[in-house]
Design a protein around this motif. Structure first.
Motif, PDB file in Angstrom:
ATOM      1  N   UNK A 325     105.798 -89.555 -40.343  1.00 13.68           N
ATOM      2  CA  UNK A 325     106.006 -88.122 -40.490  1.00 13.68           C
ATOM      3  C   UNK A 325     106.125 -87.827 -41.984  1.00 13.68           C
ATOM      4  N   UNK A 326     105.956 -86.569 -42.356  1.00 16.76           N
ATOM      5  CA  UNK A 326     106.022 -86.196 -43.765  1.00 16.76           C
ATOM      6  C   UNK A 326     107.171 -85.235 -43.990  1.00 16.76           C
ATOM      7  N   UNK A 327     107.914 -85.450 -45.065  1.00 12.65           N
ATOM      8  CA  UNK A 327     108.981 -84.544 -45.476  1.00 12.65           C
ATOM      9  C   UNK A 327     108.576 -83.885 -46.790  1.00 12.65           C
ATOM     10  N   UNK A 328     108.388 -82.572 -46.764  1.00 14.10           N
ATOM     11  CA  UNK A 328     107.912 -81.876 -47.956  1.00 14.10           C
ATOM     12  C   UNK A 328     109.047 -81.546 -48.920  1.00 14.10           C
ATOM     13  N   UNK A 329     110.303 -81.573 -48.436  1.00 15.06           N
ATOM     14  CA  UNK A 329     111.441 -81.320 -49.310  1.00 15.06           C
ATOM     15  C   UNK A 329     112.689 -81.924 -48.667  1.00 15.06           C
ATOM     16  N   UNK A 330     113.845 -81.718 -49.299  1.00 14.98           N
ATOM     17  CA  UNK A 330     115.081 -82.325 -48.805  1.00 14.98           C
ATOM     18  C   UNK A 330     115.456 -81.823 -47.416  1.00 14.98           C
TER      19      UNK A 330
END
Length: 375
Positions: A325-330
């Protein structure tokens, strides 16, 4: 018949190129009886060029990723015969004269390049009749940048079917393009016992374990990411790997004192497979080698802060195949961690997808092809 002399050439712009070369060196000596030598091209160039090529690169991708994204795009779209491209190659040759001497001293039978820079340099050496050994190129990402398209090499090794397709589409001879995966160390060929790895690291085998990584150079604000994760009201223990970034390791150690029994900082290690083996989930930048190591061990990933260009493409590959999965920010990182820790079935499915993509024997596949051609 004497053992073949295999030269591996890497560039220490990031840790991945060297790790791929080392994997090939170890496999060549262990399984083929080769006389294998690994040289970092940056040890054989001028000091000014080395600083520009390595330190400046790391600073650029860490502090000015938008600028790096533009450079990545421009260099990918610049024709190989453009004046700027010819000037770049000329500067590289002028700064790498000692490399030619080191290669001549070893007198290799075969050369494998895990970075495009030595491949470009050796293309000219072969065309000038100063090198007889065949030169092979190993691409170390799940993407193909134009700089890897060095013509007239003995062969090209791709990380995936799509990368190989791109190679052929861009004019590299189809019969010289081979899908092998990215070479990783033999230690990744077997998935270690999770509980054994946890106890070895002083962890509780019964608790969910996250592994936070930023690459061999420790690029990225790992301490901030660790603090974000530790603030969650979710029960897990966190391994944080700072690589060779001593300043970052100190920050993580200070943070660990405020979270006893939850945060376990580590610096550079040559036993990364044990840290990965103890983890249920990796939170990491998607470098080509890190990605390949995680896939080989079936370790799902949450990808954060990918470097524009090659790491973004690596991220796309993982997302498309359900291994990350991808986390674009905190905030997204918090959400993803909560989501996966609370859903063991989904985490197990991602683990299975990762193992399906893994190529733990890529080094052997590369060397089988290289030594068969040279027989």
């Amino acid at each position: 018949m004497s053992a073949p002399r295999l030269l591996l050439l890497s560039v220490s712009a990031g840790a991945g190129h060297a790790r791929a070369a080392e994997a090939l060196r170890v496999a060549a000596q262990a399984h083929y009886g080769a006389q294998a030598l690994h040289l970092d091209v940056m040890d054989h160039v001028t000091a000014a060029f080395r600083k520009l090529y390595t330190d400046y690169y790391l600073r650029l991708v860490d502090k000015y990723p938008a600028l790096w994204a533009q450079l990545y795009r421009i260099t990918n779209e610049t024709p190989a015969d453009a004046p700027g491209a010819r000037l770049r190659r000329g500067i590289e040759r002028l700064n790498a004269r000692d490399l030619r001497k080191a290669i001549a001293a070893f007198a290799p039978d075969i050369v494998i390049c895990t970075h495009f820079l030595p491949a470009e340099l050796l293309l000219r050496e072969r065309e000038r009749g100063r090198l007889d050994a065949p030169v092979w190129v190993q691409v170390t990402d799940f993407d193909l940048h134009a700089l890897w398209e060095v013509p007239r090499m003995a062969g090209y090794f791709a990380a995936s079917d799509e990368v190989a397709y791109r190679m052929r589409a861009r004019g590299l001879p189809a019969e010289r393009v081979h899908v092998t995966g990215i070479p990783i160390m033999p230690a990744f060929a077997e998935i270690p016992d999770r509980a054994d790895c946890a106890r070895e690291l002083g962890l509780d085998p019964a608790r969910t374990t996250l592994l936070l990584m930023g690459g061999g150079a420790g690029v990225g604000a790992l301490d901030e990411a660790a603090a974000t994760l530790l603030a969650l009201d979710v029960d897990f223990q966190l391994i944080a790997l700072a690589g060779r970034n001593a300043a970052m390791l100190e920050k993580l150690q200070a943070l660990a004192q405020r979270h006893p029994g939850r945060l376990f900082p580590h610096g550079y290690t040559n036993r990364i497979e044990r840290l990965m083996g103890a983890a249920d989930l990796a939170v990491s930048k998607p470098g080509g080698l890190t990605t390949s190591e995680c896939l080989a061990l079936g370790l799902p990933m949450i990808v954060f802060a990918p470097i524009p260009g090659q790491e973004e493409r690596n991220c796309d590959y993982l997302l498309e195949h359900g291994a990350a999965l991808k986390a674009v920010d905190a905030t997204a990182l918090e959400y993803r961690v909560r989501e996966l820790v609370a859903d063991p079935a989904r985490l197990a499915a991602m683990r299975a997808n990762a193992r399906r993509l893994g190529t733990p024997y890529a080094a052997r596949a590369v060397l089988d092809r290289v030594f068969a051609r040279n027989a």
